[in-house]
Scaffold this motif. Sequence first.
Motif, PDB file in Angstrom:
ATOM      1  N   ARG A 129       0.885  -1.125   0.081  1.00 53.56           N
ATOM      2  CA  ARG A 129       0.052  -0.006  -0.042  1.00 53.56           C
ATOM      3  C   ARG A 129       0.915   1.175   0.060  1.00 53.56           C
ATOM      4  N   PRO A 130       0.467   2.211  -0.873  1.00 48.36           N
ATOM      5  CA  PRO A 130       1.565   3.411  -0.922  1.00 48.36           C
ATOM      6  C   PRO A 130       1.568   4.081   0.504  1.00 48.36           C
ATOM      7  N   PRO A 131       2.682   4.643   0.844  1.00 47.61           N
ATOM      8  CA  PRO A 131       2.675   5.194   2.258  1.00 47.61           C
ATOM      9  C   PRO A 131       1.937   6.177   2.612  1.00 47.61           C
ATOM     10  N   SER A 132       1.742   6.545   3.865  1.00 50.00           N
ATOM     11  CA  SER A 132       0.991   7.785   4.198  1.00 50.00           C
ATOM     12  C   SER A 132       1.634   8.970   3.823  1.00 50.00           C
ATOM     13  N   PRO A 133       1.011   9.832   3.906  1.00 51.06           N
ATOM     14  CA  PRO A 133       1.497  11.310   3.210  1.00 51.06           C
ATOM     15  C   PRO A 133       2.981  11.573   3.795  1.00 51.06           C
ATOM     16  N   SER A 134       3.794  12.268   3.273  1.00 46.86           N
ATOM     17  CA  SER A 134       4.916  12.454   3.847  1.00 46.86           C
ATOM     18  C   SER A 134       5.090  13.813   4.850  1.00 46.86           C
ATOM     19  N   ILE A 135       6.030  13.797   5.631  1.00 49.57           N
ATOM     20  CA  ILE A 135       6.079  14.861   6.709  1.00 49.57           C
ATOM     21  C   ILE A 135       5.848  16.050   6.373  1.00 49.57           C
ATOM     22  N   PRO A 136       6.510  16.593   5.383  1.00 49.57           N
ATOM     23  CA  PRO A 136       6.099  17.994   4.911  1.00 49.57           C
ATOM     24  C   PRO A 136       4.726  18.295   4.463  1.00 49.57           C
ATOM     25  N   LEU A 179      -5.685  12.835   6.411  1.00 46.13           N
ATOM     26  CA  LEU A 179      -4.761  13.296   7.413  1.00 46.13           C
ATOM     27  C   LEU A 179      -5.591  13.577   8.623  1.00 46.13           C
ATOM     28  N   SER A 180      -6.866  13.665   8.421  1.00 40.86           N
ATOM     29  CA  SER A 180      -7.883  13.985   9.352  1.00 40.86           C
ATOM     30  C   SER A 180      -7.798  13.217  10.749  1.00 40.86           C
ATOM     31  N   ALA A 181      -8.030  14.010  11.799  1.00 42.13           N
ATOM     32  CA  ALA A 181      -8.372  13.292  12.958  1.00 42.13           C
ATOM     33  C   ALA A 181      -9.552  12.354  13.236  1.00 42.13           C
ATOM     34  N   GLY A 182     -10.532  12.753  12.366  1.00 38.37           N
ATOM     35  CA  GLY A 182     -11.793  12.006  12.411  1.00 38.37           C
ATOM     36  C   GLY A 182     -12.720  12.461  11.351  1.00 38.37           C
ATOM     37  N   LEU A 183     -13.511  11.625  11.071  1.00 40.54           N
ATOM     38  CA  LEU A 183     -14.509  11.780   9.891  1.00 40.54           C
ATOM     39  C   LEU A 183     -15.833  11.452  10.425  1.00 40.54           C
ATOM     40  N   LEU A 184     -16.926  12.377  10.030  1.00 40.18           N
ATOM     41  CA  LEU A 184     -18.135  12.028  10.461  1.00 40.18           C
ATOM     42  C   LEU A 184     -19.037  12.427   9.282  1.00 40.18           C
ATOM     43  N   SER A 185     -19.699  11.266   9.009  1.00 38.88           N
ATOM     44  CA  SER A 185     -20.765  11.173   7.948  1.00 38.88           C
ATOM     45  C   SER A 185     -22.247  11.315   8.363  1.00 38.88           C
TER      46      SER A 185
END
Lengths: 230, 281
Positions: free
Chosen positions: B3-10, B216-222
Amino acid sequence: MSSVLPGELVPAQHVNLKLGPGLLRQSSLNGQPLVISTRAGEVHHTTNRSRWWIEGNSRRYVPAPQESVVGVVVGRSGENWKVDIGSSHTATLDGLAFEGATKRNRPNLKVGSLLFARVSLAHKDMEPELECFDAQTRKAEGHGELKGGFLVQCSLKMCRMLLDPNHFLFPLLGSRFPLESAIGMNGRVWISAKDPRQVIAIARCIEAVDPDGGGMDEAAAKKFFSTLDV
Amino acid sequence: MPRPPSPSIPEKEFVYGALKQSLRLDGRAMLEMRTPTLSFGPELGWVECAMGKTRVLAQVDGKMVKPPPERPLEGIISIHSELSPMASNEYEPGRPTEEEVALTRMLDKVLRRSDAVDKESLCVLAGQRVWHIRLTIHVLSDAGNMVDCACLAGIVALKHFRRPEVEVEGDEITVHHPSERAPVPLSMHHTPFCFTFAFFPDAPPLVDPARLEETLSAGLLSVALNAQKELCVVQKAGGSPLPAEEVLAIMDIAVAKARELDRLVEARLQEDWKGRVVEVR
């Protein structure tokens, strides 16, 4: 200039024939070499018809030696770093392939760090290898870790367009505010500017000009840029 | 391929920094949605919904089947969703990923379990023949907030679809070809819309997150609701805890968005219907 699909015959004949990306030489039954395309795109050749290549647009990067790419560190295995460059396999980067790196003094990379590196080895049966210096001169020449800034993803055609010194976008943006950029051939562009608004403006302009996105020309991009409040 | 890595630090630092100043990467305001574009195909019930670069294709077809003995008076609605590597290089063929399961469950809750379609009206002959409405969702490209886009495409496809007229005389069932009698729309109870909100530390909530914001979100609400302010689904799978006041504030935002979206959908459906030549002999 004509368009081809993968597998089509390309009429490339020359005593000193040099084939670029997207073309493959195959021998036929009568011993005459044939050239077929391996990608979809437009066939280009130099005026003396000795060099041929295919220019198309895609999103998946296929590594080729000596190309500069922007990669993300995804892990390490022993001395080497594993770097994601958007190709089908992760690339390896020797922990000592940096300018001035020694056994004792090596760069402090973390998982998630961004790198601007050159592909030193690209073979269809092996993992690609990267290096962050010129193996002859041992100088970085701009390669190494990218700190701060932001990473924009675009199509492969867009990053080739941006690398063209005659392309209008970066001179246009640079005339308004100072910016730094590192353009990888793998469809990733690292940009940095003082204000986040400026970074967002650059990212949106790249997206707008990308033939895979907005596909704007110079006049339209200028107009679009003036609507952005930077 | 891993799986592609999570977004980079920058990337992470920039997104957090910019959101603290209420700046989004695509220049939207925090509570601004990408305007969905709906395009209809040549057939009824064929809808492509695009929100920015996220594109979802929904297609509805109906056929007549024998109902299951436990529900002889109700039609059947089945939803098939497909998430192939075409949508994004993060998805692999084969084993369903977490996102695919979440998408399927959300579609099921929003479109089927909210009773959007009147199932009893799909009954032709009790215990003998009912309509089986099959909704197929293809995610063509995922550039963030695929769930909302898929729900919108699905509900619009159901509203756009028309089934052939059926006549019952005794035990005889006649299905009229669309060229003989005008096909009839499905009878709908209401039109639920789904909205996804993303939360970040030290930043106000934002609606319709883009791909990077989503990861990157801390949480999602639908939340899914209709323009009549009837709440159908609230889904929050993990993430940072939310105070009750914030959830209520989000509901008010979602109600306004649902009204807006309802107007847009109705306008587009009418426009398309006017452009269609319906032959009635």
